[in-house]
Structure formats: structure tokens, C-alpha cells
Design a protein around this motif. Structure first.
Motif, short mmCIF file in Angstrom:
data_model
loop_
_atom_site.label_atom_id
_atom_site.label_comp_id
_atom_site.label_asym_id
_atom_site.label_seq_id
_atom_site.Cartn_x
_atom_site.Cartn_y
_atom_site.Cartn_z
N ARG A 440 0.72 -1.27 -0.30
CA ARG A 440 -0.19 0.17 -0.26
C ARG A 440 0.90 1.49 0.14
NH1 ARG A 440 -5.44 -0.88 2.20
NH2 ARG A 440 -5.85 -3.11 2.57
N ARG A 441 1.86 0.99 0.82
CA ARG A 441 2.83 2.24 0.73
C ARG A 441 3.30 2.39 -0.36
NH1 ARG A 441 8.23 3.11 3.78
NH2 ARG A 441 7.82 0.30 4.14
N ARG A 443 2.56 1.52 -3.75
CA ARG A 443 1.45 1.72 -4.65
C ARG A 443 2.05 3.45 -5.53
NH1 ARG A 443 -3.18 -0.40 -6.73
NH2 ARG A 443 -4.43 1.25 -7.45
N ASP A 444 2.36 4.26 -4.67
CA ASP A 444 2.30 5.33 -5.58
C ASP A 444 3.61 5.84 -6.22
OD1 ASP A 444 0.08 6.04 -4.33
OD2 ASP A 444 1.18 8.01 -2.59
N LEU A 445 4.36 4.68 -6.02
CA LEU A 445 5.96 4.67 -7.29
C LEU A 445 4.61 4.07 -8.14
CD1 LEU A 445 8.37 2.66 -4.85
CD2 LEU A 445 8.51 5.10 -5.74
N SER A 446 4.05 3.54 -8.81
CA SER A 446 2.89 3.32 -10.38
C SER A 446 3.39 4.19 -11.08
CB SER A 446 2.37 2.49 -10.02
OG SER A 446 2.17 0.80 -8.70
N CYS A 447 2.62 5.45 -10.40
CA CYS A 447 3.30 6.51 -11.26
C CYS A 447 3.50 7.66 -11.19
CB CYS A 447 1.55 7.21 -10.70
SG CYS A 447 0.51 5.86 -11.68
N ARG A 449 5.91 9.44 -8.22
CA ARG A 449 4.83 9.61 -7.18
C ARG A 449 5.42 9.53 -5.83
NH1 ARG A 449 -0.28 9.66 -9.06
NH2 ARG A 449 -0.99 7.87 -7.16
N GLY A 450 7.00 9.86 -5.40
CA GLY A 450 7.41 9.43 -4.20
C GLY A 450 8.61 8.94 -4.44
N PHE A 473 -3.85 1.97 -13.50
CA PHE A 473 -3.97 2.92 -12.88
C PHE A 473 -3.71 3.46 -14.41
CE2 PHE A 473 -1.22 -0.11 -11.59
CZ PHE A 473 -0.92 -0.13 -10.30
N CYS A 477 0.78 6.78 -16.85
CA CYS A 477 1.07 5.85 -15.23
C CYS A 477 3.16 5.18 -15.75
CB CYS A 477 0.23 5.47 -14.31
SG CYS A 477 -0.46 5.98 -13.15
#
Length: 505
Positions: A440-441, A443-447, A449-450, A473, A477
Motif C-alpha cells: 500500500r505504501r 503503490r504511488d511509485l507506480s505512477c 510519485r515519491g 492505473f 503512469c
């Protein structure tokens, strides 16, 4: 079929198509790989790292035995396909052997074995679920009990929960005890009971050590059970329909012959009751929430709450139905042979030919009756230059990120054999809770982010085909994820089609 998996149809979008067959392929490959490196064959030291120290590989140890030499001879994909085909042979042969031990004629036993091997639910589950592939253990248990080989019966019975199939193991224990009551003298009941106890202990150990504390540790919700429950019409409807789990079709001719077989053995009351209940109860339980009082039973029996699919006991029904069909054909064949025995030699030969023609016709008709379109040649994880470019130590992160119980993560297990190393991802419904939180933490890397967290990650592989396969996505992404890596100083190692690999700065 060259370079393709025997599995349920799915598009690959330029790379391996996601599916449970990739999870099984990894599980079968791992024991041999571990033994070659002198480490424990039952452990997975690569998946869900660093959240899991040594994730258990229950699915792989049994069928990994034939997979290991087949992989050396034919490669991973062909080895997997051959194991699937061999499981069909094992299911049919052991069912036939069991029926022969019961005294049935060779032709009737062969038909019974064919019916079990081609049972639609068993076939459907063999497209990627271990449940279908190891269902040959059920006739193995009954054969061992019939032959009074109690140690072998206990081993076959215990192998079911030790392969992670706890739900099927519950039914198999009851089946073994019922069969012992029907077929064994009272003096031998304790020996059959000892095997059932060993299997029960194995199931409890697996539940406590693997399931408890995992993402499935709290049990399933009844909403999930309702989603996977079959409907009454599914028992007589050919085709996958709503999904592979609801494929409980038992044929149109097959159940009629099973009823005839039940009538044929009506004087063997113990066996008749055993096979009748073994055919009926799993079929009813497969209806799940569509069966009155099932929810009450689900709440009353804790083991039921750890399976979201109420059809998991259907292999037992498939075997019982196959046995009853064999008894029906044996009764008809015996009647034809009896008529021939009372006649002149020429008439006896004609009666023998009639019996053979009858069995042949039954084979053809039942094969047509049970056929279901579930298998296809599915895109495989062929050697990929993006993975071949990865050298040296360090963990690997693959994008996009999926939660552990989402089957799209199975693609990473397929390619993991080209670069076996620790990774925070994987695919398992019994993954550690910590792995789910980490997914969950991340997941944002997939697009894009972070930043990529430390966690010992030295390589990132982007799977553009999985962005398309999942549809989870937004458009673009994958491009944003690669651009974020480039801005952070990650170096492109290689690109092969829709897959690219990157190394940390």
C-alpha cells in the motif's frame, strides 16, 4: 503450444499473461533451485523481503519433484505443461486403480477414471490452481484404504493440507473416515483414524503457522463467500460463465448414470451411502450463500471461514460421481456378458463385442458430456533482456505495485526465475500483513510519485504490459514512473519490448 502455458486464456500485452499458473510455476521451480544451492527446499527466501524472512512454499514441494528433472530437460514452460498433463494421467489412473480394487471390470474402471480426470471442476481448477492438480490424492487415499495400506493412506491424506489445501483436507478427512466405516472391518478403523488424525494435525499446523498472522488470518468475509457462490443452474450449465470457481458443471448424462450406479450398489449399503453423501454434500455446499442455512453453518464452523470459495470440496463430489458412473457401466456390462454366457459360442462373441462397443460408446459420450472450454495456450515469461542485464547484489522492485493477493503480481514470479533475488512483492493470499502494508505504501511509485525507499532495493523493473493488463492505473503512469526514476538518477540498464530495467544511482 511451444513457449506457451497450458492455462486459462488471458492477454499478455507484450509480456507474460498474469494468472495463477505463474504462481504455481514459481512454486514448482523453487524446491529444485533451493536444493541446487544447498538450502531448504520448502522455503522461499526471495518473496516479500524484507517483510518475511523465509516465506513457506507449501504449493511447490510435491509437484516440484517431477518438475525438477523435467525443467532440466525441457525448460520451465514445458516442464509446467507436462506436470499439468501428468496430473490428469495420475488422477485418471489412480481412480481407475481404486475402482479395480473394488472389483469392477477393466472397462468400467477405465471409464470411471476418465470421468474423474475430465470432471469439469477438476479440469477448471487445473488451469492454475493447485487444488485441481493434486486432486489425484483423493483416489490415492481410497485405494490405500481399500488395499489396507494405512501408512500410504495417511501420507496421501496428510499431503493435502501440507500442500496448503486446508479446505479440501477437511473434506478428505471426513471422506476417509466414511470410507473406512463403509469398507473396513472394525478392527482396522483405528488405523484409518490414525491417518485422519495425522492429516488433521497437519492442517492445524499449517493454519497456525502459515494462515494465522497473514492477510487471510482473520478469515474471509461472508460477502466474499457470496461473490464466489455457485448457483443451482451452474451444476447443469456448461461453460465458465461467471468465473472458474463457479464451474461446478457435472454433465447431463453423467449424473443420470451416477443415479443408475447408486441403484446398482444398493445392496452394498455402506459403500452406497458413502458415495452418495460424498457426491451430494460437496455439491450442495458449493452453492454457498445460495444454500439455505449455509451462513449459519459458516458462522458455526470456524474452518469454513478461511475459504472464500465454497466450491473447494467439489473434487470429492467429482470422484464419488465417477465411481458411481463406473458401477453403472459395470452393471450393464455384466448383464450383457451374462446373456452371452448363457448362449452359444457365436452369441457369446457377439455379446462380448456388444459389451466392448457399449464401453467405447460410453467413453465417447461421457467425454463429450464433460468437455468444457477452459484451457488455452497462454503467453509465457520468455527470456528477457531487461532481466538479463541485472547483475550483482541487491533487491529488486517491480512496477506497477500490486497488493499481495492481487493475481497480477504473479507475472513478477514468472520473471523472478531469470533473476532470483529478494523483492518486496509477490503473489499469495497468505502473505504477511506487513507485506500488504508495504505494498500500500509503495503503490504511488507506480505512477512516479515519491522516492524509491531504501529496503536494500538496487534495481527497478517497469512492466508496461502489466499496466495494460490490470487497468488499475491511469494513462501515462508507466511513462511517469520511468521519468521519475530518470530524474532521481536511476540508470536504464536494458529495454526489451514493454519491460525495462533500471539500476540505482
Amino acid at each position: 503450444m511451444e513457449g506457451r502455458y497450458l492455462a486459462r486464456p488471458a492477454p499478455g500485452y507484450g509480456e507474460a499473461a498474469a494468472g495463477d499458473h505463474l504462481q504455481l510455476g514459481w512454486a514448482f521451480w523453487l524446491p529444485g533451485h533451493q536444493l541446487e544451492h544447498g538450502t531448504a527446499p520448502w522455503a522461499d527466501p526471495y518473496t516479500f523481503r524484507p517483510e518475511a524472512e523465509a516465506f513457506p512454499n507449501l504449493q511447490g514441494w510435491l509437484l516440484g519433484i517431477p518438475f525438477w528433472p523435467l525443467r532440466a530437460l525441457f525448460g520451465n514452460v514445458w516442464a509446467y505443461d507436462l506436470v499439468v498433463l501428468l496430473s490428469f494421467v495420475a488422477a485418471g489412473a489412480l481412480a481407475c486403480w481404486w475402482l479395480r480394487a473394488l472389483g469392477l471390470s477393466r472397462g468400467a474402471a477405465l471409464v470411471g477414471g476418465l470421468v474423474f480426470a475430465l470432471a469439469p471442476y477438476r479440469v477448471g481448477q487445473s488451469t492454475g490452481h493447485l487444488l485441481g492438480l493434486i486432486s489425484f490424492l483423493l483416489p490415492a487415499v481410497l485405494l490405500a484404504l481399500e488395499r489396507r495400506r494405512f501408512v500410504w493412506a495417511g501420507l496421501a491424506l496428510a499431503a493435502i493440507p501440507l500442500s496448503g489445501q486446508i479446505h479440501l483436507a477437511m473434506g478428505a478427512v471426513v471422506l476417509a473416515l466414511g470410507y473406512a466405516w463403509a469398507r473396513l472391518p472394525r478392527s482396522a478403523w483405528w488405523q484409518a483414524g490414525a491417518g485422519a488424525l495425522a492429516a488433521s494435525v497437519a492442517a492445524i499446523v499449517v493454519q497456525q503457522t502459515v494462515v494465522e498472522g497473514s492477510i487471510a488470518g482473520g478469515g474471509r468475509s461472508f460477502g466474499q463467500v457470496r461473490h464466489y457462490s455457485a448457483e443451482l443452474s451452474d451444476l447443469v450449465t456448461r461453460g465458465v460463465g461467471a468465473g472458474i470457481e463457479e464451474l461446478v458443471f457435472v454433465g447431463w448424462l453423467t449424473p443420470l448414470l451416477a443415479v443408475l450406479g447408486l441403484w446398482a450398489i444398493r445392496r452394498q449399503r455402506g459403500l452406497a451411502w458413502c458415495l452418495a453423501l460424498a457426491a451430494l454434500i460437496p455439491s450442495l455446499l458449493a452453492l454457498g450463500s445460495n444454500l439455505p442455512l449455509y451462513e449459519l453453518l459458516w458462522h458455526a464452523l470456524p474452518p469454513l471461514r478461511f475459504a472464500r470459495v465454497p466450491e473447494r470440496l467439489m473434487p470429492i463430489a467429482c470422484l464419488a460421481i465417477a465411481g458411481l458412473v463406473a458401477f453403472a457401466l459395470d452393471a450393464v456390462s455384466a448383464r450383457l456378458s451374462k446373456r452371452g454366457g448363457e448362449a452359444e459360442s457365436s452369441h457369446r462373441r457377439l455379446a462380448g463385442l456388444s459389451a466392448a462397443a457399449f464401453v467405447t460408446a460410453a467413453v465417447v459420450l461421457l467425454a463429450l458430456d464433460l468437455r468444457v472450454p477452459v484451457f488455452a495456450a497462454v503467453a509465457a515469461d520468455t527470456p528477457n533482456a531487461a532481466y538479463a542485464a541485472i547483475h550483482g547484489e541487491g533487491r529488486i522492485l517491480e512496477l506497477p505495485v500490486f497488493r499481495p493477493d492481487i493475481h497480477y503480481g504473479s507475472v513478477y514470479l514468472g520473471y523472478a526465475r531469470q533473476s532470483p533475488r529478494g523483492r518486496p512483492e509477490g503473489y499469495s493470499t497468505t502473505a504477511p500483513l506487513a507485506a500488504d502494508r508495504l505494498a500500500r505504501r509503495l503503490r504511488d511509485l507506480s505512477c512516479g510519485r515519491g522516492p524509491v525507499p531504501e529496503l536494500g532495493i538496487r534495481y527497478v523493473v517497469v512492466h508496461r504490459g502489466l499496466y495494460a493488463q490490470s487497468g488499475f492505473f491511469g494513462e501515462g503512469c508507466a511513462g511517469r514512473a520511468e521519468e521519475a526514476l530518470r530524474r532521481a538518477g536511476w540508470r536504464l540498464l536494458a529495454r526489451d519490448g514493454v519491460v525495462s530495467s533500471w539500476q540505482s544511482p
